[in-house]
Design an enzyme around this catalytic site. Structure first.
Site, mmCIF file in Angstrom:
data_model
loop_
_atom_site.group_PDB
_atom_site.id
_atom_site.type_symbol
_atom_site.label_atom_id
_atom_site.label_comp_id
_atom_site.label_asym_id
_atom_site.label_seq_id
_atom_site.Cartn_x
_atom_site.Cartn_y
_atom_site.Cartn_z
ATOM 1 N N THR A 138 -68.748 -4.128 -18.843
ATOM 2 C CA THR A 138 -68.052 -4.466 -17.599
ATOM 3 C C THR A 138 -66.577 -4.067 -17.672
ATOM 4 O O THR A 138 -65.792 -4.454 -16.827
ATOM 5 C CB THR A 138 -68.152 -5.980 -17.316
ATOM 6 O OG1 THR A 138 -67.609 -6.692 -18.448
ATOM 7 C CG2 THR A 138 -69.592 -6.420 -17.130
ATOM 8 N N ALA A 159 -57.745 -10.573 -22.393
ATOM 9 C CA ALA A 159 -58.800 -10.595 -21.394
ATOM 10 C C ALA A 159 -58.846 -9.224 -20.765
ATOM 11 O O ALA A 159 -57.840 -8.525 -20.691
ATOM 12 C CB ALA A 159 -58.507 -11.656 -20.341
ATOM 13 N N LYS A 160 -60.051 -8.874 -20.309
ATOM 14 C CA LYS A 160 -60.185 -7.556 -19.708
ATOM 15 C C LYS A 160 -59.258 -7.424 -18.504
ATOM 16 O O LYS A 160 -58.765 -6.371 -18.198
ATOM 17 C CB LYS A 160 -61.631 -7.335 -19.281
ATOM 18 C CG LYS A 160 -62.535 -6.995 -20.460
ATOM 19 C CD LYS A 160 -63.990 -6.887 -20.043
ATOM 20 C CE LYS A 160 -64.874 -6.641 -21.267
ATOM 21 N NZ LYS A 160 -66.288 -6.873 -21.000
ATOM 22 N N ARG A 161 -59.040 -8.551 -17.812
ATOM 23 C CA ARG A 161 -58.274 -8.431 -16.573
ATOM 24 C C ARG A 161 -56.758 -8.350 -16.805
ATOM 25 O O ARG A 161 -56.031 -7.898 -15.951
ATOM 26 C CB ARG A 161 -58.604 -9.571 -15.625
ATOM 27 C CG ARG A 161 -58.188 -10.929 -16.142
ATOM 28 C CD ARG A 161 -58.570 -12.049 -15.199
ATOM 29 N NE ARG A 161 -58.388 -13.332 -15.856
ATOM 30 C CZ ARG A 161 -59.231 -13.851 -16.722
ATOM 31 N NH1 ARG A 161 -60.340 -13.198 -17.046
ATOM 32 N NH2 ARG A 161 -58.992 -15.018 -17.290
ATOM 33 N N ASP A 162 -56.294 -8.789 -17.981
ATOM 34 C CA ASP A 162 -54.841 -8.670 -18.194
ATOM 35 C C ASP A 162 -54.551 -7.310 -18.823
ATOM 36 O O ASP A 162 -55.404 -6.445 -18.888
ATOM 37 C CB ASP A 162 -54.286 -9.850 -19.013
ATOM 38 C CG ASP A 162 -54.622 -9.754 -20.501
ATOM 39 O OD1 ASP A 162 -55.030 -8.667 -20.941
ATOM 40 O OD2 ASP A 162 -54.477 -10.763 -21.201
#
Ligand code: GLU
Length: 282
Positions: free
Chosen positions: A11, A243-246
Site C-alpha cells: 500500500t 508512518a507511510k503517510r508522513d
C-alpha cells in the site's frame, strides 16, 4: 531450523521500519540455516497496488535480503481462507454481522497501534436469516466468547523465552471475512503462516495486539503455534513513529541518495540505526 517471513502490505513504499523487520527476519532464518519467506498481503483491493509489490521486491534486493522461493501472494489464495472460514462456520464459531462498512474496512489491514473500540456484539445471537444474508452485504465475525469457552485463553512464547497468556479483553469478535473480501488480516495471516511452515513470526511491537486473536484462531483451526518476535520500532529521533503517510524517508529515496543497502541491513540487525532515527526500547 527457523522459518521466518516478511509480510508487507503493498500500500506504499517501504521505509526504515520495514527494512529493520525484514533484516531481523532474514538474520534469524540465516542463523539457523532456515528459510526467509516473502508474503504479499494484498487483500485490501482499495489500497493495494501492483507497483508497490515491485517496489518491495526492489527494496529487499537492494538491502541484500533475498527471500527463499516464490513470494506468496494472498489475493491468489482466497479459496484456502474460505475453507478455513467454513470450518469455523461448521462449528458455529462465527456469525454474520450486518454492521457498517467502516468497521469492516478496518479489518482488512493489520491493526497498528490501538486496534480500535471492540465490537459491541450487536449481531451476535441474531437468528440466522439466509434470505437477509443473500441480499445484504455482511461480514463474518468470530464469536469470541464461544471460542474462548472451547479453546481457553491462548498463550504464546516470545523468542527471548518469555511466555504470555492473552487477557479476555484482548479477544474481541474479530471480523474474519466479508462478502466481497474473503479474509481479514487475522484469518489470512494464520492460514498462511501455517501453510508456509513459519516457525518464528518476526514483526513490530505495534502488531502485538494481533497476537492473542491469531493464537486463538490457530488453536481453533488446529494450526501449529509459532514463536513470536515483536521487535521494537524505529522512530524518528524525537520519538515520532514512522508512518507511510508522513515524510519518513522511503528506502527508495535512501537508495537514490547513495546509501548502501547491504550495509544498512547489516547495521540494523546489530541495532545500529542511521542518525535522525532511534530504536525505541521496549
Ligand atoms: N501486512 C502487515 C503490515 O504491513 C504485517 C503483518 C504481519 O507481519 O503479521 O504491517
Amino acid at each position: 531450523m527457523t522459518t521466518t517471513r516478511f509480510a508487507p502490505s503493498p500500500t506504499g513504499r517501504l521505509h526504515l521500519g520495514h527494512a529493520y523487520s525484514a533484516a531481523v527476519g532474514k538474520d534469524r532464518a540465516r542463523q539457523s540455516g532456515g528459510r526467509f519467506l516473502l508474503r504479499i498481503e494484498d487483500l485490501d483491493p482499495t489500497r493495494s497496488r501492483p507497483e508497490f509489490v515491485a517496489g518491495i521486491e526492489d527494496d529487499l534486493r537492494w538491502l541484500g535480503l533475498d527471500w527463499d522461493g516464490a513470494p506468496l501472494v494472498q489475493s491468489q489464495r482466497t479459496e484456502l481462507y474460505a475453507a478455513a472460514l467454513e470450518r469455523l462456520q461448521d462449528r458455529g464459531l462465527v456469525y454474520p454481522c450486518f454492521c457498517t462498512r467502516a468497521d469492516i474496512a478496518a479489518s482488512l489491514t493489520a491493526p497498528h497501534g490501538d486496534a480500535g473500540p471492540s465490537y459491541p456484539g450487536t449481531c451476535c445471537g441474531l437468528a440466522d436469516d439466509p434470505a437477509r444474508r443473500g441480499t445484504t452485504p455482511h461480514s463474518w465475525r468470530l464469536d469470541g466468547s464461544k471460542a474462548l469457552a472451547i479453546a481457553g485463553l491462548p498463550s504464546w512464547i516470545e523468542e527471548d523465552g518469555r511466555s504470555f497468556t492473552a487477557k479476555t479483553d484482548e479477544i474481541g469478535d474479530a471480523i474474519l471475512a466479508r462478502k466481497d473480501a474473503p479474509a481479514s488480516y487475522h484469518l489470512s495471516c494464520v492460514v498462511d503462516d501455517a501453510d508456509s511452515g513459519v516457525t518464528l513470526v518476526v514483526r513490530g511491537a505495534d502488531l502485538r495486539p494481533a497476537t492473542p486473536i491469531q493464537r486463538l484462531l490457530q488453536e481453533l483451526l488446529g494450526l501449529p503455534a509459532p514463536i513470536y518476535l515483536h521487535h521494537p520500532l524505529i522512530t524518528h529521533a524525537d520519538g515520532h513513529r514512522l508512518a507511510k503517510r508522513d515524510l519518513a524517508p522511503t528506502l527508495a529515496a535512501m537508495r537514490e541518495a547513495g546509501v548502501d543497502g547491504r550495509t544498512l541491513a547489516r547495521d540494523l540487525v546489530t541495532g545500529f540505526v542511521p542518525s535522525g532515527f532511534r530504536l525505541q526500547q521496549a
